[in-house]
Design a protein around this motif. Structure first.
Motif, short mmCIF file in Angstrom:
data_model
loop_
_atom_site.label_atom_id
_atom_site.label_comp_id
_atom_site.label_asym_id
_atom_site.label_seq_id
_atom_site.Cartn_x
_atom_site.Cartn_y
_atom_site.Cartn_z
N ASP A 1 0.88 -1.16 0.00
CA ASP A 1 0.00 0.00 0.00
C ASP A 1 0.92 1.21 0.00
OD1 ASP A 1 0.70 -0.38 3.02
OD2 ASP A 1 -0.15 1.63 2.89
N TYR B 1 -0.62 4.11 1.41
CA TYR B 1 -1.47 4.99 2.22
C TYR B 1 -1.00 5.06 3.67
CZ TYR B 1 -5.11 6.27 -1.11
OH TYR B 1 -5.80 6.83 -2.16
N VAL C 1 -1.70 -1.30 -10.44
CA VAL C 1 -2.13 -0.30 -9.47
C VAL C 1 -3.63 -0.52 -9.28
CG1 VAL C 1 -2.25 2.16 -8.93
CG2 VAL C 1 -0.38 1.29 -10.34
N HIS C 2 -4.04 -0.74 -8.04
CA HIS C 2 -5.36 -1.30 -7.81
C HIS C 2 -6.13 -0.58 -6.69
CE1 HIS C 2 -7.66 -4.37 -5.33
NE2 HIS C 2 -8.35 -4.32 -6.44
N ILE C 3 -7.41 -0.35 -6.93
CA ILE C 3 -8.32 0.18 -5.90
C ILE C 3 -9.27 -0.95 -5.50
CG2 ILE C 3 -10.12 1.87 -5.36
CD1 ILE C 3 -9.00 3.63 -7.60
N PRO D 1 -4.45 6.96 -6.47
CA PRO D 1 -3.99 5.78 -7.23
C PRO D 1 -3.65 6.12 -8.69
CG PRO D 1 -5.98 5.27 -6.00
CD PRO D 1 -5.78 6.75 -5.88
N THR E 1 -9.72 -0.92 -11.35
CA THR E 1 -10.64 -0.13 -10.51
C THR E 1 -12.04 -0.74 -10.46
OG1 THR E 1 -11.79 2.02 -10.39
CG2 THR E 1 -10.97 1.38 -12.54
N THR F 1 -1.72 -1.70 -4.08
CA THR F 1 -3.16 -1.69 -3.90
C THR F 1 -3.60 -0.62 -2.89
OG1 THR F 1 -5.09 -3.05 -3.35
CG2 THR F 1 -3.11 -3.44 -2.07
N VAL F 2 -4.81 -0.14 -3.09
CA VAL F 2 -5.43 0.67 -2.05
C VAL F 2 -6.45 -0.26 -1.39
CG1 VAL F 2 -6.74 2.73 -1.48
CG2 VAL F 2 -5.13 2.76 -3.40
#
Lengths: 414, 102
Positions: free
Chosen positions: A127, A129, A151-153, A164, A190, A247-248
């Motif tokens: 992450d 965040y 890159v993933h939400i 992101p 996404t 990832t988020v």
């Protein structure tokens, strides 16, 4: 003596302490702010850490520096809020309050997705965040030889919803600078309809993905991470393979909100979207990411909310009707790489549009359009954050509710 | 813009979502579902009613919320409303598309 207690000394809580200490008479009101951590992080800076654009010391400072004189600062874990009894239980003491401000924010919960926080967490699944995540990712990227970057939400809503995408743009730029862009495949995954979902923004910005060769996988609701085979799988059994997954994870309100029985499905506190008063208790107010407002979870939103909440707290004390003024105003810079950035300005009812900011027709910042000045604006914002925003000083020319002047509106969204 | 659904003119946005829930009725729902290749069963109706109630209570909708509510397993939700169940089900239910950013 009456008590006003602020829970959380992040962006929103710290701003409120600074605003309120100026307007509440000290002989009548004791202001207390509680946070379990002693460090205040500049969260927007986490985006730059993985790419070695910021150094760790640029994004963290002692929280105490930003708490004004006259405000009691307690570094303790918050165990539980008892809103029916107007008291809060901390690790070693109890606080009773006349007014409570909840500013406990939102956090990532990677354990909510099967396989995410498994043996590969912070190994090839990261992450950005958290300070720890961003730093671990920086170290990994320094050595990475290339491959599939995903890159993933995980799910909406998330804090700083454009981060992101900015990450994907900055990654493109980073690998170009390292001379290894041809060895990296970037895919943006996404749960939304696409990287951009509003018509105006899609029209103005979709070229960014095309020119940077970033692939899009939309409508992907993740079910689990298969960390043994390096792939993410959604509920419709679609699979996306990765070598490096950034990832988020799901963002949820703080666990103390759940423990206190005050949250919705995502531990956010149901809040009046115009007054910021909690829906269940008239002496409890909510600011920043902790609320369930249909606004962006972003520092700029908390900043605009703080001005209105300060006014409403004073009105509440005087027994006057609250100002129903908050319009969901958000204002975000979006880094696009190569020393350029975009700026967007929007609220509950208006989607981001083209125009100039903050001065109508003049700028110097351009809305929904890449420019170097915008990038400088984003960099300058770190200074503004520490020196103007947290101390609750007014940022010149920027108003709490959104201004329509100098912006190219055609349609109002319903 | 205006669209005629099941012989009734209704206001919709560019993506076909109803702009005024008071214009919604069951015939419109059946027609919107048909456009998506879905024939509504009792199970579909149960979910549609649930989403409408949540919307009326001003509660934001999410896959997580659905999962946590236990109203339906997510795999099943996908089977009923293929291709993004929350978006498709919201469209048929006549409520706004779940919020996002830009």
């Amino acid at each position: 003596m009456k008590n006003l207690v602020i829970l959380g000394a992040g962006t929103a809580g710290t701003m409120m302490a600074n605003h309120l200490v100026r307007v509440l008479p000290p002989e009548k009101w004791q202001i207390t702010i509680v946070d379990q951590y002693k460090t205040h992080y500049y969260q927007p800076g986490f985006l730059f850490l993985p790419f070695d654009l910021y150094k760790p010391k640029q994004v963290k400072k002692k929280g105490k520096k930003f708490i004004p004189k006259g405000v009691r600062y307690i570094n303790e874990k918050i165990e539980r809020i008892f809103p029916d009894e107007n008291r809060v239980e901390l690790e070693s003491q109890e606080l009773s309050y006349d007014i409570l401000i909840i500013a406990t924010g939102s956090k990532i919960y990677p354990e909510e997705v099967e396989g995410m926080k498994g043996p590969m967490w912070h190994k090839n699944i990261f992450d950005f965040y958290t300070y720890e995540g961003a730093l671990a990712l920086r170290n990994y990227l320094r050595e990475w030889q290339g491959g599939k970057l995903v890159v993933h939400i995980s799910e909406m809503p998330i804090k700083c919803p454009v981060a992101p995408l900015e990450f994907a743009f900055l990654a493109d730029d980073y690998f170009k600078r390292k001379g290894m862009r041809d060895k990296v495949d970037i895919t943006f995954v996404t749960p939304l309809d696409g990287a951009f979902t509003k018509p105006r923004a899609t029209k103005a910005l979709h070229y960014l993905l095309e020119t940077k060769h970033i692939k899009e996988v939309p409508n992907f609701d993740i079910e689990r991470v298969d960390y043994e085979h390096n792939k993410i799988i959604d509920y419709a059994d679609r699979e996306v393979e990765y070598d490096l997954l950034v990832t988020v994870p799901p963002n949820l309100g703080d666990a103390v909100i759940e423990r206190s029985g005050m949250g919705d499905d995502m531990n956010y506190v149901p809040t009046d979207k115009a007054t910021l008063q909690s829906k269940a208790y008239e002496n409890v107010f909510v600011i920043g990411d902790a609320s369930n407002l249909p606004a962006s979870k972003a520092g700029s939103v908390a900043h605009f909310e703080a001005e209105i909440l300060t006014e409403n707290i004073q009105r509440y004390i005087k027994g006057q009707p609250l100002k129903k003024e908050f319009d969901g105003h958000a204002n975000c810079f979006i880094e696009t790489g190569g020393g350029k950035a975009l700026l967007i300005d929007f609220n509950y009812t208006h989607e981001p549009v083209e125009g100039t900011f903050p001065l109508p027709g003049v700028g110097p910042l351009t809305l929904l359009k890449e420019s170097r000045t915008n990038h400088l604006g984003k960099l300058a914002f770190r200074w503004i954050y520490w020196n103007l925003l947290l101390p609750g000083r007014h940022i010149p020319l920027v108003t709490a509710t959104m201004s329509e002047a100098g912006k190219h509106f055609e349609t109002k969204e319903s | 813009m205006e669209k005629v659904i099941a012989n009734i003119p209704v206001k919709v946005n560019e993506q076909g979502y109803l702009l005024d829930f008071s214009q919604w009725n069951e015939d419109i729902a059946r027609e919107l579902a048909r456009e998506k290749g879905i024939v509504l069963t009792d199970e579909h109706w149960r979910i549609i009613r649930y989403l409408q109630e949540k919307h009326k209570a001003d509660e934001p909708l999410s896959i997580r919320g659905i999962k946590k509510s236990g109203i339906i397993p997510i795999k099943e939700f996908y089977r009923l409303f293929p291709g993004g169940p929350l978006k498709v089900a919201s469209l048929i239910a006549g409520i706004p598309k779940p919020k996002s950013c830009l």
